[in-house]
Design a protein around this motif. Structure first.
Motif, PDB file in Angstrom:
ATOM      1  N   LEU A 306       0.823  -1.213   0.000  1.00 49.31           N
ATOM      2  CA  LEU A 306       0.000   0.000   0.000  1.00 49.31           C
ATOM      3  C   LEU A 306       0.857   1.262   0.000  1.00 49.31           C
ATOM      4  O   LEU A 306       0.509   2.262  -0.647  1.00 49.31           O
ATOM      5  N   THR A 307       1.975   1.224   0.709  1.00 47.98           N
ATOM      6  CA  THR A 307       2.849   2.402   0.751  1.00 47.98           C
ATOM      7  C   THR A 307       3.443   2.694  -0.617  1.00 47.98           C
ATOM      8  O   THR A 307       3.486   3.854  -1.063  1.00 47.98           O
ATOM      9  N   GLU A 308       3.904   1.672  -1.308  1.00 50.62           N
ATOM     10  CA  GLU A 308       4.502   1.878  -2.628  1.00 50.62           C
ATOM     11  C   GLU A 308       3.462   2.311  -3.655  1.00 50.62           C
ATOM     12  O   GLU A 308       3.790   3.038  -4.606  1.00 50.62           O
ATOM     13  N   LEU A 309       2.222   1.886  -3.472  1.00 51.61           N
ATOM     14  CA  LEU A 309       1.160   2.429  -4.328  1.00 51.61           C
ATOM     15  C   LEU A 309       1.032   3.932  -4.116  1.00 51.61           C
ATOM     16  O   LEU A 309       0.802   4.696  -5.061  1.00 51.61           O
ATOM     17  N   GLY A 310       1.188   4.361  -2.880  1.00 53.86           N
ATOM     18  CA  GLY A 310       1.113   5.781  -2.593  1.00 53.86           C
ATOM     19  C   GLY A 310       2.308   6.552  -3.110  1.00 53.86           C
ATOM     20  O   GLY A 310       2.177   7.714  -3.519  1.00 53.86           O
ATOM     21  N   LEU A 311       3.502   5.928  -3.124  1.00 53.65           N
ATOM     22  CA  LEU A 311       4.697   6.609  -3.609  1.00 53.65           C
ATOM     23  C   LEU A 311       4.585   7.015  -5.075  1.00 53.65           C
ATOM     24  O   LEU A 311       5.179   8.004  -5.503  1.00 53.65           O
ATOM     25  N   VAL A 312       3.835   6.249  -5.833  1.00 53.15           N
ATOM     26  CA  VAL A 312       3.710   6.525  -7.274  1.00 53.15           C
ATOM     27  C   VAL A 312       2.952   7.826  -7.513  1.00 53.15           C
ATOM     28  O   VAL A 312       3.230   8.540  -8.480  1.00 53.15           O
ATOM     29  N   HIS A 313       2.041   8.182  -6.647  1.00 51.72           N
ATOM     30  CA  HIS A 313       1.144   9.309  -6.876  1.00 51.72           C
ATOM     31  C   HIS A 313       1.661  10.565  -6.183  1.00 51.72           C
ATOM     32  O   HIS A 313       1.912  10.576  -4.976  1.00 51.72           O
ATOM     33  N   TYR A 314       1.825  11.600  -6.972  1.00 51.74           N
ATOM     34  CA  TYR A 314       2.385  12.862  -6.494  1.00 51.74           C
ATOM     35  C   TYR A 314       1.520  13.493  -5.407  1.00 51.74           C
ATOM     36  O   TYR A 314       2.040  14.020  -4.415  1.00 51.74           O
TER      37      TYR A 314
END
Length: 411
Positions: A306-314
């Protein structure tokens, strides 16, 4: 004064001196005191005067009468009249003459009463059912865990992320947008997985990219060069065996030369003033995942997914600090895996966040999870659909958070 009250004569002087028939003076032998406070009480007969050996005061007289009456009640056996069920008068008289023994309840102070009322008004009627757990107890003998300093370290991390937080920089980049950044981060996650680097390297790479873009205008054709150079810097900082420049040239399909990568590395370090020891979401994830009890590998994989999904989005990176993103990922993972309660006292203590503070970010992360298999940027999905990562990408997302997110969008 009633006739049955004991008579208390006033103490007479020289009562211990007595003159006999021969004219000689003899003194009476006094009884030794058993207790300095009070002598052992003797049976008191009502109606007979009781001798005392101290001046009588009003308070002393009142206490003496009370004690005498109490002793009399204990020693005098009261004859209870036989209660005749047909004679109501005799039954009532027997009931009135029966001594009642009053049970004295411990009195409460005014402070205790007011505190109890305040707690009741605030809804705090009992102790919390979910006490704070000492998550470092098992690491007391582990010198690498730094148990004595870990709390101070994370206090410093929280302070550092506040001072060096990212600002919205995309408006200052004339040739870039949030979608281009998402494509770059997705590609960096794929490169990181192929090189099998440490997770710290990935989080530091993305941090370096964002900090560089916030202080330097970068043309579109050099965006990937910034990403490759940032990964080289992060690998040198975190890895024992970082990838060579030639490997980075090959992975980028020879888009840049060795001199270009090394030159961009110098530019980035100069712009950041060689400041690389920063609190990324990773350092908070390690701590917060440990505080999510019971801890297991499935929980850890879901949190990082879930964290890496968030990293993708500015938008997620800019609107949430690293610690808040990590805490929201833990909360969303617990909701996804059905952990109850979703947010514990232990997590609140170690993260410093309440559940309502994380709900919006958690709903955003769960929304990304819901459409991870359908989006064009699938690096994170492919990484966590692997059985080595527990295939957590295939888990159904937290439906309650997804429903709330969709309801908010409709409003």
């Amino acid at each position: 004064m009633t006739s049955n009250e004991p008579v208390l004569p006033i103490q007479q002087p020289n009562r211990d001196v007595k003159q006999n028939n021969d004219g000689h003076i003899e003194r009476r032998n006094r009884r030794a005191l058993v207790d300095i406070g009070n002598l052992a009480p003797t049976a008191v007969e009502i109606g007979k005067p009781t001798q005392i050996s101290r001046p009588v005061t009003r308070n002393f007289r009142a206490k003496f009468l009370e004690n005498a009456q109490g002793e009399a009640d204990k020693n005098v056996k009261i004859q209870k009249p036989q209660a005749d069920p047909n004679n109501e008068e005799v039954s009532l008289k027997a009931h009135e003459e029966t001594p009642r023994r009053r049970s004295r309840k411990p009195s409460k102070s005014l402070t205790t009463v007011l505190t109890a009322r305040s707690k009741a008004a605030c809804g705090i009627t009992t102790k919390p059912k979910d006490p704070v757990v000492n998550i470092d107890e098992s690491d007391i003998n582990n010198e690498l865990a730094e148990v004595e300093y870990v709390e101070d370290i994370y206090t410093f991390y929280k302070l550092s992320e506040t001072e060096g937080g990212l600002q919205d920089y995309m408006n200052s980049q004339p040739d870039l947008n949030a979608k281009m950044r998402a494509i770059l981060v997705d590609w960096l996650i794929e490169v990181h997985r192929k090189f099998e680097l440490m997770p710290e390297s990935l989080y530091l790479t993305i941090n370096i990219v964002d900090r560089c873009l916030s202080v330097k205008k970068v043309p579109r054709k050099e965006l990937q060069l910034v990403g490759i150079s940032a990964m080289l810097i992060a690998s040198k900082y975190e890895e024992i065996w970082p990838p060579e420049v030639s490997d980075l040239i090959a992975i980028s399909d020879n888009a840049y030369s060795r001199d270009q990568i090394l030159a961009m590395e110098k530019v980035i370090l100069g712009q950041l003033e060689w400041y690389l020891t920063v609190p990324t979401p990773y350092v908070f994830l390690v701590r917060y995942t440990k505080a999510s009890l019971p801890f297991d590998k499935e929980m850890e994989n879901m949190v990082f997914f879930l964290t890496e999904l968030g990293l993708v989005h500015y938008s997620v990176i800019i609107t949430n600090s690293p610690s808040k993103l990590a805490a929201a990922a833990v909360y969303a993972a617990r909701c996804t895996l059905g952990k109850t309660p979703a947010w514990t006292e232990t997590l609140k203590h170690h993260t410093g966040y309440y559940e309502h503070e994380l709900r919006d970010c958690a709903k955003t992360l769960v929304t990304f999870h819901d459409c991870a298999s359908e989006t064009k940027l699938k690096a994170v999905y492919r990484k966590y659909v692997n059985p080595e990562k527990g295939a957590v990408a295939l888990f159904p997302p937290a439906r309650n958070l997804v429903a709330e997110a969709r309801g908010s969008e409709q409003l």
